[in-house]
Design an enzyme around this catalytic site. Sequence first.
Site, PDB file in Angstrom:
ATOM      1  N   ARG A  92       0.855  -1.194   0.000  1.00  0.00           N
ATOM      2  CA  ARG A  92       0.000   0.000   0.000  1.00  0.00           C
ATOM      3  C   ARG A  92       0.890   1.244   0.000  1.00  0.00           C
ATOM      4  O   ARG A  92       1.659   1.455   0.933  1.00  0.00           O
ATOM      5  CB  ARG A  92      -0.908  -0.013   1.237  1.00  0.00           C
ATOM      6  CG  ARG A  92      -1.744   1.239   1.416  1.00  0.00           C
ATOM      7  CD  ARG A  92      -2.676   1.115   2.625  1.00  0.00           C
ATOM      8  NE  ARG A  92      -3.470   2.302   2.809  1.00  0.00           N
ATOM      9  CZ  ARG A  92      -3.265   3.232   3.755  1.00  0.00           C
ATOM     10  NH1 ARG A  92      -2.287   3.082   4.632  1.00  0.00           N
ATOM     11  NH2 ARG A  92      -4.030   4.290   3.836  1.00  0.00           N
ATOM     12  N   HIS A 136      -2.767  10.921   0.770  1.00  0.00           N
ATOM     13  CA  HIS A 136      -2.244  10.705   2.125  1.00  0.00           C
ATOM     14  C   HIS A 136      -1.668  12.034   2.613  1.00  0.00           C
ATOM     15  O   HIS A 136      -0.465  12.179   2.826  1.00  0.00           O
ATOM     16  CB  HIS A 136      -1.209   9.582   2.123  1.00  0.00           C
ATOM     17  CG  HIS A 136      -0.984   8.936   3.461  1.00  0.00           C
ATOM     18  ND1 HIS A 136      -1.148   7.602   3.689  1.00  0.00           N
ATOM     19  CD2 HIS A 136      -0.598   9.461   4.651  1.00  0.00           C
ATOM     20  CE1 HIS A 136      -0.858   7.322   4.957  1.00  0.00           C
ATOM     21  NE2 HIS A 136      -0.521   8.446   5.567  1.00  0.00           N
ATOM     22  N   GLU A 181      -7.298   8.477   6.221  1.00  0.00           N
ATOM     23  CA  GLU A 181      -7.571   9.137   7.498  1.00  0.00           C
ATOM     24  C   GLU A 181      -8.020  10.587   7.360  1.00  0.00           C
ATOM     25  O   GLU A 181      -7.303  11.515   7.773  1.00  0.00           O
ATOM     26  CB  GLU A 181      -6.326   9.067   8.394  1.00  0.00           C
ATOM     27  CG  GLU A 181      -5.863   7.653   8.692  1.00  0.00           C
ATOM     28  CD  GLU A 181      -4.797   7.592   9.800  1.00  0.00           C
ATOM     29  OE1 GLU A 181      -4.315   8.657  10.220  1.00  0.00           O
ATOM     30  OE2 GLU A 181      -4.472   6.478  10.231  1.00  0.00           O
ATOM     31  N   ASN A 309      -7.700   1.971   9.750  1.00  0.00           N
ATOM     32  CA  ASN A 309      -6.404   2.123  10.408  1.00  0.00           C
ATOM     33  C   ASN A 309      -6.645   2.100  11.905  1.00  0.00           C
ATOM     34  O   ASN A 309      -7.514   2.810  12.405  1.00  0.00           O
ATOM     35  CB  ASN A 309      -5.741   3.453  10.026  1.00  0.00           C
ATOM     36  CG  ASN A 309      -5.246   3.450   8.582  1.00  0.00           C
ATOM     37  OD1 ASN A 309      -5.410   2.467   7.868  1.00  0.00           O
ATOM     38  ND2 ASN A 309      -4.657   4.552   8.165  1.00  0.00           N
ATOM     39  N   TYR A 311      -4.845   2.266  15.758  1.00  0.00           N
ATOM     40  CA  TYR A 311      -3.689   2.515  16.623  1.00  0.00           C
ATOM     41  C   TYR A 311      -4.033   2.545  18.105  1.00  0.00           C
ATOM     42  O   TYR A 311      -3.133   2.693  18.930  1.00  0.00           O
ATOM     43  CB  TYR A 311      -3.005   3.823  16.227  1.00  0.00           C
ATOM     44  CG  TYR A 311      -2.272   3.714  14.900  1.00  0.00           C
ATOM     45  CD1 TYR A 311      -1.016   3.118  14.828  1.00  0.00           C
ATOM     46  CD2 TYR A 311      -2.853   4.170  13.720  1.00  0.00           C
ATOM     47  CE1 TYR A 311      -0.339   2.990  13.622  1.00  0.00           C
ATOM     48  CE2 TYR A 311      -2.187   4.049  12.499  1.00  0.00           C
ATOM     49  CZ  TYR A 311      -0.933   3.457  12.455  1.00  0.00           C
ATOM     50  OH  TYR A 311      -0.271   3.322  11.265  1.00  0.00           O
ATOM     51  N   GLU A 382      -3.740  -0.012   8.073  1.00  0.00           N
ATOM     52  CA  GLU A 382      -2.562   0.359   8.864  1.00  0.00           C
ATOM     53  C   GLU A 382      -2.734  -0.140  10.283  1.00  0.00           C
ATOM     54  O   GLU A 382      -3.821  -0.033  10.861  1.00  0.00           O
ATOM     55  CB  GLU A 382      -2.358   1.880   8.973  1.00  0.00           C
ATOM     56  CG  GLU A 382      -1.748   2.533   7.784  1.00  0.00           C
ATOM     57  CD  GLU A 382      -1.572   4.048   7.980  1.00  0.00           C
ATOM     58  OE1 GLU A 382      -1.363   4.490   9.139  1.00  0.00           O
ATOM     59  OE2 GLU A 382      -1.638   4.751   6.983  1.00  0.00           O
TER      60      GLU A 382
END
Length: 477
Positions: A92, A136, A181, A309, A311, A382
């Site tokens: 990616r 991005h 994002e 994504n 985290y 991610e």
Amino acid sequence: MSNPASPPAVGVLAERPPLTFPPGFLWGAATAAYQIEGAAAEGGRTPSIWDTFSHTPGRVVAGHTGDVACDHYHRLDSDVALMAELGLKSYRFSVSWSRVQPGGTGPANPEGLDFYRRLVDALLANGIEPWLTLYHWDLPQPLEDAGGWPARDTAARFADYTALVADALGDRVRYWTTLNEPWCSAFLGYGSGVHAPGRSDPGDAVRAGHHLMLGHGLAVQALRAARPDAEVGVTVNLYPVTPATDSPADADAARRIDALANRFFLDPLLRGSYPADLMADLASVTDFGHVHEGDLKTIAAPLDLVGVNYYGRHVVAAPVEGAAPEAYWRAPSCWPGSEDVRFVTRGVPVTDMDWEIDAPGLVETLRRVHEEYTDLPLYVTENGSAFVDAVVDGQVDDVDRLAYFDAHLRAAHEAISAGVPLRGYFAWSLMDNFEWAWGYTKRFGMIYVDYDSQVRIPKSSARWYAEVIRRNGLAAE
Ligand code: FCB
């Protein structure tokens, strides 16, 4: 990890059985253009907001910039060779808008497109599925000068740019995601200002979020027109939001942050509407007059996949008068209308970003998207961690990062067992890179990068991940 010299206790074995993923699971790694390419002024590329931001004193730690980064622009072939050694099934990457359409308007730059053609061809030659992200975070600077994402026209410009990339690469790229994002682009870029372009206005942040999603919807149309059989989606960063206590006030704080962090994007993209409670929370910030008739229909264009994504989790509590403001992405101004909600730390282990490690939150997040929003295939686009790495005898033994991946892959597998159609996982990141406002001070890579020599050293986590890919799953531990 299991150690043949001292077999793990049976209890441990029982807790961590070998796990096999579904056939065809797409094992990947991710990067982004500004974080790795360098060659900022080569091949016709012009500045993006991240060039301007990073060159502005005080914005990025130690004055680091992406001018050279990992020099990937000049090391494409050897970097793809490393991916092949890892056995990646997919890679990616993101396209730099300013490289393929300098200035953000007008015709394509053939030299810029050529770089991505060579990259894609090298991936395909190695049996690695290219996964292309169109945006991005690196808006061409002239578009920011014309108003940036708070301005409606930027959405139309994004669709034009998408059409150029789709025309050039549509014949060889199957997987496309529009935005990476959008929460960060909108609320860190225009709310707290800790990311480019570094503006800080709550109304602009909300408008930016809307126009990013509008741009996404228009870009989906452009992609469908250019390549009807493409797999098209978007990547959102999601967080479980948990109240610190069971008090009604903390529950309301969690509701507010969940609305801003998650539902602000999930509801328009997957349901075609903004949540009513979010709109009420934002009443002092905006009247939503920037939402035009038809926008939500455009934004909710049917997709083929959703990228998540992950985290970590937000644990929040009701405001307390006089409480100290939080730092960085928890800066009050990235939560318009809910600036005084408190973010609570739990004292659990953290990464070098100070982000709490919370693998079960990945199960919750994936289940929520599937159970509350969509039957579409999901991909973790991610997931990863920064830790301080030491090179010892030419090796980097990053046991913490490896354990982080292991725990989150077990969580991903649990989500699949619970019925989530999770089809792939992309480790962040393939290699150490420019970590935005933190510059090169935070290392997320499975491959270590010596920024002086540009030598790459696959860390222990990279070798481990190669083995995971080879066996399509995890060994017993
Ligand atoms: C995500 C970004 C990615 C990287 C990781 C650590 O928010 O998409 O570029 O910075 O965080």
